[in-house]
Design a protein around this motif. Sequence first.
Motif, short mmCIF file in Angstrom:
data_model
loop_
_atom_site.label_atom_id
_atom_site.label_comp_id
_atom_site.label_asym_id
_atom_site.label_seq_id
_atom_site.Cartn_x
_atom_site.Cartn_y
_atom_site.Cartn_z
N UNK A 192 1.80 -97.83 56.45
CA UNK A 192 2.45 -98.39 57.64
C UNK A 192 2.20 -97.53 58.86
N UNK A 193 1.88 -98.17 59.98
CA UNK A 193 1.71 -97.47 61.25
C UNK A 193 3.06 -97.25 61.93
N UNK A 231 -1.69 -103.27 66.57
CA UNK A 231 -1.11 -103.16 65.24
C UNK A 231 0.38 -102.90 65.21
N UNK A 232 1.06 -103.15 66.32
CA UNK A 232 2.50 -102.89 66.38
C UNK A 232 3.28 -104.16 66.00
N UNK A 233 4.29 -104.02 65.15
CA UNK A 233 5.15 -105.17 64.83
C UNK A 233 6.12 -105.41 65.97
N UNK A 234 6.12 -106.60 66.53
CA UNK A 234 6.86 -106.86 67.76
C UNK A 234 7.67 -108.14 67.68
N UNK A 277 5.45 -93.72 65.47
CA UNK A 277 4.11 -94.01 64.97
C UNK A 277 3.66 -92.95 63.96
N UNK A 278 3.05 -93.42 62.88
CA UNK A 278 2.55 -92.50 61.86
C UNK A 278 1.17 -91.96 62.21
N UNK A 279 0.49 -92.64 63.14
CA UNK A 279 -0.87 -92.22 63.52
C UNK A 279 -0.88 -91.54 64.88
#
Length: 205
Positions: free
Chosen positions: A3-4, A28-31, A203-205
Amino acid sequence: MPALWTPSEKLLLASTSATRLTLLVSAGLPVETQGSGIDERAVEEAAAHEGLDPPSLAARLTAEKALAVSRRHPDRVVLGADQVLACDGQVFHKPADRGEARLQLERLAGREHSLHSAGALAVGGQIVERFSERARLTLRPLTDEAIDLYLDLAGPDVLKSVGVYQLEGFGIHLFEAVEGDHSTILGLPMLPLLAALRRLGCLAL
């Protein structure tokens, strides 16, 4: 799949802008989206009385949007975003009809203007991050015939954009020079936003 996005709830965009939503989803963001419901003209009038310049006006509008939605959803990360177009100190708004659209193009033709795009992140009814970027754009000189042809080709969608152009479409034909990040021009500076989300640990990245 890794998951990002680290929060349990999706990012909440305090806007119904399809363009901003597309920018976020493409990254790639869940919005999820929700209109802020604020009276933008009232905010602008108050800002004018305070003598705020265009960048400060963009920041004020952005914060008001983020706060309005954050108060309704205090447990969510809320993103407010807005953009102000200014030419020689004059702030432009979305045109109401074709006549206003034509007038805006006549005023901007052959001149440089600025797009001030700002964003704010709110959590628990408080602003926790702010960011902004500026783009400079110059329309080439345009004849009356060229303006009419552009308005015919672009159609009613031009009324959705301040400045009456959509750079990603037919609007590209109007320009002589463009200086600035593409996402800033579209109304949401993505690199500063992603940096702000990293600072918040989202954010994980």
